[in-house]
Motif scaffolding. Structure first.
Motif, PDB file in Angstrom:
ATOM      1  N   ARG B 162      19.941   8.705  40.385  1.00 17.85           N
ATOM      2  CA  ARG B 162      19.359   9.511  41.449  1.00 17.85           C
ATOM      3  C   ARG B 162      20.276  10.686  41.792  1.00 17.85           C
ATOM      4  O   ARG B 162      19.824  11.819  41.940  1.00 17.85           O
ATOM      5  N   HIS B 163      21.566  10.414  41.914  1.00 18.18           N
ATOM      6  CA  HIS B 163      22.482  11.491  42.283  1.00 18.18           C
ATOM      7  C   HIS B 163      22.702  12.480  41.144  1.00 18.18           C
ATOM      8  O   HIS B 163      22.871  13.674  41.387  1.00 18.18           O
ATOM      9  N   ARG B 165      20.454  13.250  38.987  1.00 18.47           N
ATOM     10  CA  ARG B 165      19.243  14.079  38.988  1.00 18.47           C
ATOM     11  C   ARG B 165      19.327  15.124  40.092  1.00 18.47           C
ATOM     12  O   ARG B 165      18.990  16.289  39.900  1.00 18.47           O
ATOM     13  N   ALA B 166      19.829  14.708  41.253  1.00 17.44           N
ATOM     14  CA  ALA B 166      19.944  15.638  42.373  1.00 17.44           C
ATOM     15  C   ALA B 166      20.911  16.772  42.028  1.00 17.44           C
ATOM     16  O   ALA B 166      20.677  17.929  42.362  1.00 17.44           O
ATOM     17  N   ARG B 168      21.506  17.952  39.031  1.00 16.70           N
ATOM     18  CA  ARG B 168      20.841  18.877  38.098  1.00 16.70           C
ATOM     19  C   ARG B 168      19.819  19.737  38.837  1.00 16.70           C
ATOM     20  O   ARG B 168      19.655  20.922  38.551  1.00 16.70           O
ATOM     21  N   ALA B 169      19.112  19.129  39.798  1.00 13.28           N
ATOM     22  CA  ALA B 169      18.118  19.877  40.562  1.00 13.28           C
ATOM     23  C   ALA B 169      18.803  20.968  41.378  1.00 13.28           C
ATOM     24  O   ALA B 169      18.354  22.113  41.425  1.00 13.28           O
ATOM     25  N   ALA B 177      16.206  21.946  46.670  1.00 17.88           N
ATOM     26  CA  ALA B 177      16.866  20.641  46.666  1.00 17.88           C
ATOM     27  C   ALA B 177      17.197  20.231  48.100  1.00 17.88           C
ATOM     28  O   ALA B 177      16.985  19.079  48.496  1.00 17.88           O
ATOM     29  N   ALA B 178      17.649  21.177  48.899  1.00 21.96           N
ATOM     30  CA  ALA B 178      18.000  20.875  50.293  1.00 21.96           C
ATOM     31  C   ALA B 178      16.763  20.482  51.092  1.00 21.96           C
ATOM     32  O   ALA B 178      16.801  19.563  51.911  1.00 21.96           O
ATOM     33  N   PHE B 180      14.283  18.911  50.049  1.00 23.17           N
ATOM     34  CA  PHE B 180      13.916  17.533  49.737  1.00 23.17           C
ATOM     35  C   PHE B 180      15.018  16.536  50.087  1.00 23.17           C
ATOM     36  O   PHE B 180      15.020  15.408  49.608  1.00 23.17           O
ATOM     37  N   GLY B 181      15.958  16.978  50.897  1.00 25.76           N
ATOM     38  CA  GLY B 181      16.906  16.029  51.481  1.00 25.76           C
ATOM     39  C   GLY B 181      18.219  15.887  50.747  1.00 25.76           C
ATOM     40  O   GLY B 181      19.011  15.014  51.089  1.00 25.76           O
ATOM     41  N   VAL B 182      18.471  16.709  49.718  1.00 23.40           N
ATOM     42  CA  VAL B 182      19.771  16.641  49.046  1.00 23.40           C
ATOM     43  C   VAL B 182      20.815  17.256  49.978  1.00 23.40           C
ATOM     44  O   VAL B 182      20.632  18.365  50.471  1.00 23.40           O
ATOM     45  N   ARG B 183      21.878  16.503  50.244  1.00 25.96           N
ATOM     46  CA  ARG B 183      22.909  16.984  51.179  1.00 25.96           C
ATOM     47  C   ARG B 183      23.876  17.884  50.436  1.00 25.96           C
ATOM     48  O   ARG B 183      24.767  17.417  49.725  1.00 25.96           O
ATOM     49  N   MET B 187      27.112  17.250  47.856  1.00 26.81           N
ATOM     50  CA  MET B 187      26.915  17.468  46.424  1.00 26.81           C
ATOM     51  C   MET B 187      27.847  18.553  45.867  1.00 26.81           C
ATOM     52  O   MET B 187      28.291  18.453  44.730  1.00 26.81           O
TER      53      MET B 187
END
Lengths: 237, 287
Positions: B162-163, B165-166, B168-169, B177-178, B180-183, B187
Motif C-alpha cells: 500500500r505504501h 503504491r502511494a 509511486r502515485a 495523492a494528497a 486521497f489521504g496520502v500524508r 511520504m
C-alpha cells in the motif's frame, strides 16, 4: 430534507484575483446537484475548496454537521471524494492500482474488495482492463476510472469535476445514466460540475448557476433547463 | 579468452548492481522531491563509513552492520529531507544548490573526522569460487547476492504494498495523492529515507571491495546520473537495463582495452543514445 453538503459565503482568492465572491448553496442528502456556468465562473474553485486544496479567505463548508478544514485529506475523512477535472489518473499505475489508491485510507480489506466489485459492476470496462496502465485507456474509460477511484472510499459526498470534458457524446450520455444510478443506489450526494449544462441539469434534482464567482440562479434541474436565461446563456437556444 | 569474457561478465554485473542501487535511490529522491540531489554520492560514502565503523570499531558481523547502516540511513534521510530539502520545496534551483552545499558539508565533515587517506576494509569473506578457469572471489559474490536481494525487496515493497503504491502515485501527482489521504509530510521523508538507504547500502556493500575514503562518493553519483538519463528519467526497468549495460561496457572495455577507455566509451554511448532517443532507452517523452 436536510442538506448534506452546505457551502456558506465562500470567498476565495487566486493571488490578488478574487475568484469567488461569497458563494452559498446547499445540496440535499442523496441528491444530484449540478453546478453549471461558463469557463472561469469559479466552478472548479468551489470543488477544490471543498476538498481542501484551496484555502478560502472566508466562509464555511459543512458536510452533515462537520465543518471541513482546508487541508487535503481531511474532507476525505469526512466522506468527501473527488473525481478531478482532466481526470488526473496515476497514468503509470494500473487501473486496479488507481482504484486502490482511491481506497488508500480504507483499512478494511473486505470493504475495499466489496467496493471494487461494485465499481466493476458500474464500469465493466474497467474490470476488463484492470491490469492495464491507466494512461493507456481511452478518454471515456479514464473518466470511468476517475469516478471509480473516487467511489472506492464509499463517499457520502461525491464531487465530479467536468466528467464530460473531451469525451464522445455517446459516452457522456452513458456516464450521465451511471451517475444517476450511483446516486440512487448508494444514496450518495453528488455535486456535478459541468460546462455541459444540458447533460448536468437533465440529471440533477438541484441546479446552481454560477457567473464570475457568484451564484446567479438556483432551482431544480428542470426549472433551470426551461429558464430562458439559462437557455440563452448555456444551451445556445 | 573465454575466461576473460566470463570474468568481465561477472564483474560487469557486480558493477551494474552497484549502479542500479545508486540510480534507484537517486530517481526516488528526484521523483518525490523534484530536486536533483547532488549529495546522493555522499550518502554512498556515509554508508561505506558506517560499514567500516560497524565492522572494525564495533566488531559487529557484516550482516548486522548492513542492517544498522540501512536503519541509520533511513533516519538520516528523513532528517535531511526535513531540515535541508523541505524549505526548498517547489524551488528546484535552490534545492539543487542546497544539495550541493549538503554534499560539501558531508564530504568535509568526513574529511575532518576520518582524514583524507583511504582506509582498508578487513575482508568479510575470503577465498574464491572456481568453475574451471573461471574465478570469482567470494567477497564479490557476496556483494552481488546481497545487492540483488535488497533490490528485490525494495521492488516488491514499491510494487506490491500500500505504501509503495502511494509512493509511486505521489511521484506522479502529489496533489491528487494528497486528496486521497496520502500524508505528504510522511511520504517525503520516507521517500528520501529509502533513497539514502539504497545509496548507503551500496556504499556498505562496496566498501570491502573498493576501500573507504571521504572522496569515494563522486564516481557513484556520476554513474547514477548516467544510468538515470540513459534508462529514461523515472523508468525503473530502464534504469535496470542501463545499469547492467553500463557495468558490462565498463568491465569489458577495461579488460580488453583499458580502464581510461571505459569512461570514453561510456560517455560516447550516452551521447549516441540521447541523440537517437532523447527520452532514454525506455523513457517516454514528456507529454
Amino acid at each position: 430534507m436536510h442538506s448534506d453538503l452546505s457551502v456558506r459565503n465562500l470567498v476565495v482568492n487566486y493571488g490578488p484575483v478574487r475568484a469567488l465572491h461569497g458563494v452559498s448553496f446547499d445540496v440535499p442528502e442523496g441528491q444530484v446537484a449540478a453546478l453549471v456556468g461558463s469557463n472561469g465562473a469559479g466552478k472548479s474553485t468551489i470543488l477544490k475548496s471543498i476538498c481542501g486544496l484551496l484555502k478560502p479567505i472566508e466562509g464555511e463548508i459543512r458536510v452533515g454537521d462537520k465543518i471541513m478544514s482546508p487541508r487535503p485529506g481531511d474532507p476525505l475523512r469526512h466522506g468527501v471524494a473527488l473525481s478531478p477535472e482532466g481526470r488526473r489518473l496515476f497514468g503509470r499505475l494500473s487501473v486496479e492500482e488507481n482504484l486502490m489508491m482511491g481506497a488508500y485510507t480504507v483499512r478494511d480489506k473486505a470493504a475495499r474488495d466489496q467496493m471494487l466489485d461494485r465499481v466493476f459492476v458500474y464500469f465493466p470496462k474497467l474490470k476488463e482492463r484492470r491490469r492495464q496502465m491507466a494512461g493507456s485507456l481511452s478518454g471515456g474509460e479514464q473518466q470511468m476510472c476517475a469516478i471509480g477511484r473516487a467511489l472506492m472510499v464509499q463517499p457520502r459526498v461525491l464531487l465530479l469535476d467536468e466528467p464530460s470534458l473531451g469525451i464522445a457524446p455517446i459516452i457522456v450520455a452513458e456516464l450521465a445514466t451511471i451517475i444517476q444510478e450511483i446516486s440512487r443506489d448508494l444514496s450518495m450526494t453528488v455535486l456535478l460540475v459541468e460546462q455541459n449544462a444540458q447533460m448536468a441539469l437533465s440529471i440533477a434534482e438541484t441546479g446552481v448557476v454560477l457567473e464570475t464567482g457568484k451564484v446567479v440562479l438556483t432551482g431544480t434541474g428542470h426549472e433551470l433547463l426551461a429558464s430562458p436565461e439559462v437557455r440563452a446563456a448555456y444551451l445556445g437556444t | 579468452m573465454s575466461f576473460l569474457i566470463a570474468q568481465s561478465l561477472i564483474n560487469g554485473i557486480i558493477l551494474g548492481t552497484l549502479y542500479l542501487l545508486m540510480a534507484i535511490g537517486f530517481t526516488l529522491a528526484f521523483g518525490v522531491m523534484r530536486i536533483v540531489n547532488f549529495a546522493h554520492g555522499e550518502f554512498y560514502m556515509i554508508g561505506a563509513f558506517c560499514a567500516l565503523i560497524g565492522v572494525t570499531w564495533l566488531g559487529l558481523p557484516f550482516p548486522v552492520t548492513l542492517a544498522l547502516t540501512i536503519a541509520v540511513a533511513i533516519l538520516f534521510g528523513a532528517l535531511v529531507e526535513r531540515v535541508v530539502f523541505r524549505p526548498f520545496r517547489n524551488d528546484e534551483l535552490s534545492g539543487m544548490i542546497a544539495s550541493l552545499g549538503l554534499a560539501m558539508i558531508l564530504q568535509h565533515g568526513a574529511l575532518i573526522l576520518f582524514g583524507p587517506d583511504p582506509q582498508a576494509f578487513p575482508a568479510i569473506v575470503t577465498g574464491v569460487f572456481k568453475w574451471g578457469s573461471l574465478i570469482v572471489p567470494k567477497s564479490r559474490a557476496l556483494a552481488l547476492g546481497i545487492g540483488i536481494v535488497i533490490l528485490l525487496i525494495f521492488y516488491l515493497f514499491l510494487m506490491h504494498t500500500r505504501h509503495g503504491r502511494a509512493l509511486r502515485a505521489l511521484v506522479q501527482d502529489q496533489e491528487i495523492a494528497a486528496v486521497f489521504g496520502v500524508r505528504l509530510e510522511i511520504m517525503y521523508a520516507l521517500g528520501l529515507g529509502f533513497g539514502v538507504a539504497l545509496a548507503a547500502v551500496a556504499g556498505g556493500l562496496m566498501a570491502p571491495l573498493f576501500g573507504v575514503s571521504p572522496f569515494i562518493g563522486a564516481t557513484p553519483l556520476l554513474k547514477a546520473f548516467i544510468v538515470v538519463i540513459l534508462g529514461g528519467l523515472g523508468s525503473i526497468p530502464g534504469a535496470a537495463l542501463a545499469a547492467i549495460l553500463l557495468g558490462l561496457i565498463e568491465s569489458f572495455t577495461s579488460s580488453f582495452v583499458s580502464a581510461s577507455a571505459a569512461d570514453i566509451v561510456t560517455f560516447a554511448l550516452v551521447i549516441v543514445v540521447l541523440l537517437v532517443r532523447p527520452a532514454g532507452l525506455l523513457g517516454r517523452a514528456e507529454t
